[in-house]
Write a protein that holds these residues in place. Structure first.
Motif, mmCIF file in Angstrom:
data_model
loop_
_atom_site.group_PDB
_atom_site.id
_atom_site.type_symbol
_atom_site.label_atom_id
_atom_site.label_comp_id
_atom_site.label_asym_id
_atom_site.label_seq_id
_atom_site.Cartn_x
_atom_site.Cartn_y
_atom_site.Cartn_z
ATOM 1 N N UNK A 221 0.838 -1.203 0.000
ATOM 2 C CA UNK A 221 0.000 0.000 0.000
ATOM 3 C C UNK A 221 0.876 1.258 0.000
ATOM 4 N N UNK A 222 1.982 1.227 0.734
ATOM 5 C CA UNK A 222 2.903 2.370 0.740
ATOM 6 C C UNK A 222 3.441 2.659 -0.650
ATOM 7 N N UNK A 223 3.825 1.594 -1.374
ATOM 8 C CA UNK A 223 4.346 1.770 -2.735
ATOM 9 C C UNK A 223 3.246 2.216 -3.689
ATOM 10 N N UNK A 224 2.061 1.638 -3.526
ATOM 11 C CA UNK A 224 0.923 2.029 -4.367
ATOM 12 C C UNK A 224 0.597 3.504 -4.136
ATOM 13 N N UNK A 225 0.651 3.928 -2.860
ATOM 14 C CA UNK A 225 0.380 5.333 -2.537
ATOM 15 C C UNK A 225 1.369 6.233 -3.253
ATOM 16 N N UNK B 152 1.765 4.095 6.139
ATOM 17 C CA UNK B 152 1.841 2.668 5.827
ATOM 18 C C UNK B 152 3.271 2.208 5.615
ATOM 19 N N UNK B 153 4.095 3.091 5.041
ATOM 20 C CA UNK B 153 5.509 2.748 4.883
ATOM 21 C C UNK B 153 6.159 2.616 6.261
ATOM 22 N N UNK C 28 11.758 5.503 0.753
ATOM 23 C CA UNK C 28 10.356 5.770 0.397
ATOM 24 C C UNK C 28 9.679 6.611 1.478
ATOM 25 N N UNK C 29 9.939 6.256 2.728
ATOM 26 C CA UNK C 29 9.373 7.036 3.843
ATOM 27 C C UNK C 29 9.873 8.478 3.793
ATOM 28 N N UNK D 114 -6.056 -15.910 3.547
ATOM 29 C CA UNK D 114 -6.025 -14.722 4.421
ATOM 30 C C UNK D 114 -5.068 -13.641 3.936
ATOM 31 N N UNK D 115 -3.967 -14.063 3.290
ATOM 32 C CA UNK D 115 -2.994 -13.108 2.738
ATOM 33 C C UNK D 115 -3.673 -12.179 1.736
ATOM 34 N N UNK D 116 -4.454 -12.775 0.820
ATOM 35 C CA UNK D 116 -5.111 -11.981 -0.219
ATOM 36 C C UNK D 116 -6.273 -11.166 0.337
ATOM 37 N N UNK D 117 -6.984 -11.711 1.338
ATOM 38 C CA UNK D 117 -8.079 -10.951 1.961
ATOM 39 C C UNK D 117 -7.514 -9.695 2.626
ATOM 40 N N UNK D 118 -6.391 -9.854 3.313
ATOM 41 C CA UNK D 118 -5.757 -8.704 3.969
ATOM 42 C C UNK D 118 -5.243 -7.700 2.938
ATOM 43 N N UNK D 119 -4.730 -8.210 1.816
ATOM 44 C CA UNK D 119 -4.242 -7.322 0.756
ATOM 45 C C UNK D 119 -5.399 -6.488 0.200
ATOM 46 N N UNK D 120 -6.539 -7.157 -0.031
ATOM 47 C CA UNK D 120 -7.727 -6.447 -0.517
ATOM 48 C C UNK D 120 -8.196 -5.432 0.529
ATOM 49 N N UNK D 121 -8.148 -5.832 1.810
ATOM 50 C CA UNK D 121 -8.588 -4.950 2.887
ATOM 51 C C UNK D 121 -7.741 -3.697 2.996
ATOM 52 N N UNK D 122 -6.419 -3.853 2.923
ATOM 53 C CA UNK D 122 -5.537 -2.693 3.025
ATOM 54 C C UNK D 122 -5.666 -1.793 1.796
ATOM 55 N N UNK D 123 -5.938 -2.417 0.624
ATOM 56 C CA UNK D 123 -6.144 -1.619 -0.587
ATOM 57 C C UNK D 123 -7.423 -0.794 -0.460
ATOM 58 N N UNK D 124 -8.499 -1.432 0.027
ATOM 59 C CA UNK D 124 -9.758 -0.712 0.242
ATOM 60 C C UNK D 124 -9.555 0.415 1.251
ATOM 61 N N UNK D 125 -8.802 0.122 2.305
ATOM 62 C CA UNK D 125 -8.512 1.133 3.326
ATOM 63 C C UNK D 125 -7.801 2.335 2.710
ATOM 64 N N UNK D 126 -6.817 2.047 1.835
ATOM 65 C CA UNK D 126 -6.074 3.142 1.205
ATOM 66 C C UNK D 126 -7.008 4.054 0.421
#
Lengths: 249, 61
Positions: free
Chosen positions: A68-72, A105-106, A138-139, A206-218
């Motif tokens: 998410x940090x890199x996507x941001x 996030x970074x 990045x930070x 769970x890895x992918x669910x969390x990835x989707x969750x953090x993306x939605x959060x972003x």
């Protein structure tokens, strides 16, 4: 080439503000649901790693926050470039909104990685590690972008100057990604490369669910901050005046 | 239950990582929300009068 109407509307602050307002409850619900389910699955249901035991459960938050940090940063750089080239103020507003979210996030990725390093690598920190250093850079890029903006009184000038830093800094994103392949590092290589997935299904879900969750959060946070930024930039306009008075009642 | 929280001896690592991430997450939601509220309040106070009209009057043309 003729662009469709909705595309032009994306440059209109009132339209984007109302669109964000409509999307807000959906993104909020998607975030809470996926992060809740994902964290429960990752902590309670998924099996411990055969080598790292339960310490490996950090895998459900560390890569996600790093991603998410890199996507941001990519969102920041692309919108800054659009704002600079076509002089679209709303694009600069998107870049401004992405910066503090990306920085936080970074920070999370660095801290969780450091905590994970202690039991697995035997150290919290390694100054010579290319993955850690490029992520730290990045930070600093996020913080530098924000500090540079704060140095200008005029918003237009802050938009244009900070956009240059934002665009130039994007070169660091592929460096972070490939750092584990180009140099010797404590960090493991990519888990996903091409069609090869080096993770068992019991952990992958769970890895992918969390990835989707953090993306939605972003995107939830991005639109919320973008709304705040639009309100700040549009102060004094007629549409916002009536909207703000309605909200204040 | 205590076995679960100890995470096979790695409890301190796992829980601190999740705890810090959760704290940052909550801060993010709170910060975005309070910023929007504050800016909306400021906008309501500012009103439209201070800004010049965007459409020029006939006399200005």
């Amino acid at each position: 080439m003729k662009l469709p109407l909705w595309f032009h509307r994306l440059g209109s602050p009132p339209f984007v503000y109302r669109l964000a307002e409509r999307l807000n409850p959906w993104l909020g619900a998607a975030t809470v649901a996926s992060l809740g389910i994902g964290a429960y699955w990752g902590l309670f249901v998924a099996p411990p790693d055969y080598l790292q035991g339960d310490a490996a459960r950090i895998i459900y938050i560390h890569p996600q926050t790093a991603y998410v940090g890199m996507m941001a940063y990519v969102v920041l750089a692309v919108s800054a470039a659009i704002g600079y080239i076509w002089r679209i103020k709303l694009a600069h507003a998107v870049a401004v909104s992405a910066a503090p979210i990306g920085a936080s996030f970074t920070f999370c990725a660095l801290v969780t990685g450091s905590i994970w390093g202690a039991p697995t690598w035997g150290t919290f920190w390694q100054w010579s590690d290319p993955r850690i250093m490029s992520e730290l850079l990045l930070l600093f890029l996020f913080l530098g972008y924000m500090a540079l903006r704060a140095a200008f009184d005029e918003r237009d000038k802050a938009d244009r100057v900070s956009a240059i830093l934002g665009v130039v800094g994007v070169v660091n994103v592929p460096i972070i990604h490939y750092s584990v392949l180009w140099w010797n590092t404590l960090h493991q290589g990519p888990t996903f490369s091409g069609t090869r997935i080096a993770m068992d299904t019991s952990m992958l879900i769970p890895f992918l669910i969390m990835l989707a969750g953090f993306t939605a959060l972003f995107y939830w946070l991005l639109l919320r901050r973008l709304q705040a930024e639009i309100v700040d930039r549009e102060r004094g306009t007629r549409w916002l005046g009536s909207l703000a008075r309605e909200g204040a009642k | 239950m205590s076995e679960f929280f100890s995470m096979g001896g790695n409890g301190a690592y796992v829980w601190s990582a999740y705890g810090i991430t959760l704290a940052v997450l909550i801060w993010n939601v709170w910060a975005a929300r309070s910023r929007l509220k504050r800016n909306l309040r400021l906008a309501a106070q500012t009103g439209e009068a201070e800004q010049p009209a965007r459409t020029p009057k006939v006399s200005q043309l």
